[in-house]
Design a protein around this motif. Structure first.
Motif, mmCIF file in Angstrom:
data_model
loop_
_atom_site.group_PDB
_atom_site.id
_atom_site.type_symbol
_atom_site.label_atom_id
_atom_site.label_comp_id
_atom_site.label_asym_id
_atom_site.label_seq_id
_atom_site.Cartn_x
_atom_site.Cartn_y
_atom_site.Cartn_z
ATOM 1 N N ARG A 34 0.953 -1.554 0.066
ATOM 2 C CA ARG A 34 0.084 0.283 0.503
ATOM 3 C C ARG A 34 0.626 1.305 -0.251
ATOM 4 O O ARG A 34 1.855 1.751 1.085
ATOM 5 N N PRO A 35 0.382 2.569 -1.072
ATOM 6 C CA PRO A 35 1.403 3.149 -1.179
ATOM 7 C C PRO A 35 1.142 4.085 0.460
ATOM 8 O O PRO A 35 -0.269 4.148 1.053
ATOM 9 N N ARG A 36 1.921 5.014 0.246
ATOM 10 C CA ARG A 36 1.769 6.525 1.481
ATOM 11 C C ARG A 36 1.241 7.350 1.068
ATOM 12 O O ARG A 36 0.718 7.552 0.535
ATOM 13 N N PRO A 37 0.792 7.990 2.054
ATOM 14 C CA PRO A 37 -0.751 8.932 1.931
ATOM 15 C C PRO A 37 0.255 10.250 0.600
ATOM 16 O O PRO A 37 -0.674 10.522 0.252
ATOM 17 N N MET A 38 1.278 10.452 1.155
ATOM 18 C CA MET A 38 1.308 11.482 -0.107
ATOM 19 C C MET A 38 1.860 10.346 -1.568
ATOM 20 O O MET A 38 1.902 11.403 -2.384
ATOM 21 N N GLU A 39 1.848 9.809 -1.891
ATOM 22 C CA GLU A 39 2.031 9.234 -2.563
ATOM 23 C C GLU A 39 1.164 8.247 -3.507
ATOM 24 O O GLU A 39 0.458 8.576 -4.255
ATOM 25 N N PHE A 40 -0.233 8.414 -2.390
ATOM 26 C CA PHE A 40 -1.585 7.779 -3.137
ATOM 27 C C PHE A 40 -2.044 9.561 -3.564
ATOM 28 O O PHE A 40 -2.785 9.126 -4.674
ATOM 29 N N ALA A 41 -1.765 10.077 -3.097
ATOM 30 C CA ALA A 41 -2.464 11.316 -3.495
ATOM 31 C C ALA A 41 -1.302 11.503 -4.976
ATOM 32 O O ALA A 41 -2.244 12.443 -6.068
ATOM 33 N N GLU A 42 0.009 11.474 -4.989
ATOM 34 C CA GLU A 42 0.734 11.871 -6.104
ATOM 35 C C GLU A 42 -0.471 11.090 -7.351
ATOM 36 O O GLU A 42 -0.249 11.206 -8.726
ATOM 37 N N HIS A 44 -3.628 9.704 -7.542
ATOM 38 C CA HIS A 44 -4.600 9.954 -7.750
ATOM 39 C C HIS A 44 -4.596 11.508 -8.301
ATOM 40 O O HIS A 44 -5.698 11.966 -7.799
ATOM 41 N N ASN A 45 -3.729 12.246 -8.287
ATOM 42 C CA ASN A 45 -3.264 13.411 -8.619
ATOM 43 C C ASN A 45 -4.330 14.621 -7.169
ATOM 44 O O ASN A 45 -5.740 15.493 -8.295
#
Length: 124
Positions: A34-42, A44-45
Motif C-alpha cells: 500500500r502506498p503512503r498517503p503522499m504517494e497515494f495523493a500523487e 490520484h492527482n
C-alpha cells in the motif's frame, strides 16, 4: 520512554527483542504494497501536504511499523515493568496519532498494527 523514568536500558536488548516483529511488519508491508498517503495523493492527482518530510518514500504504508514496534515494546517491557504498563500503552496510542497527524500513515495502517499485535500477543 524508559530512560525518562531512570530505568537502565540496553539498546541492543531492545533491538534484539523487537527484530522478529519488525521482520513481520516488513513482510506484511511487502505483501500489501500500500502506498503512503503522499504517494497515494500523487497517483490520484490529489493535493496533499504531509507534516513530515517524505523520507518514507519507497517503503510501504500498511501496517505501521512504528506502531507495531511500539506495541511489541509495550508487551515485552510491560511484563518486565508492570507498574509502567499504562504509560507504555499511552505511548503506543500517541505513536498511532503522531503517524497519522504527520501524514505518513492512513488510520487503517495504524489500526491494522493493533490488529496484528492482538493476533501475535498470545504467541509471545
Amino acid at each position: 520512554l524508559l530512560h525518562h523514568y531512570d530505568y537502565k536500558v540496553d539498546m541492543e536488548e531492545i533491538k534484539n527483542n523487537l527484530r522478529p516483529y519488525e521482520d513481520i511488519g516488513l513482510e506484511l508491508k511487502e505483501y500489501y504494497k500500500r502506498p503512503r498517503p503522499m504517494e497515494f495523493a500523487e497517483i490520484h492527482n490529489l493535493e496533499f501536504t504531509p507534516r513530515a518530510d517524505n523520507t518514507y518514500s519507497g517503503s510501504y504504508s500498511y501496517p505501521s511499523g512504528h506502531v507495531l514496534g511500539a506495541l511489541m515494546f509495550y508487551h515485552i517491557y510491560g511484563k518486565k515493568y508492570p507498574h509502567l504498563k499504562h504509560k507504555l500503552l499511552k505511548y503506543c496510542q500517541r505513536m498511532k496519532i503522531s503517524r497519522e497527524v504527520m501524514g505518513v500513515h492512513f488510520p487503517s495502517d495504524c489500526n491494522f498494527s493493533f490488529y496484528v499485535y492482538n493476533k501475535l500477543k498470545n504467541k509471545l
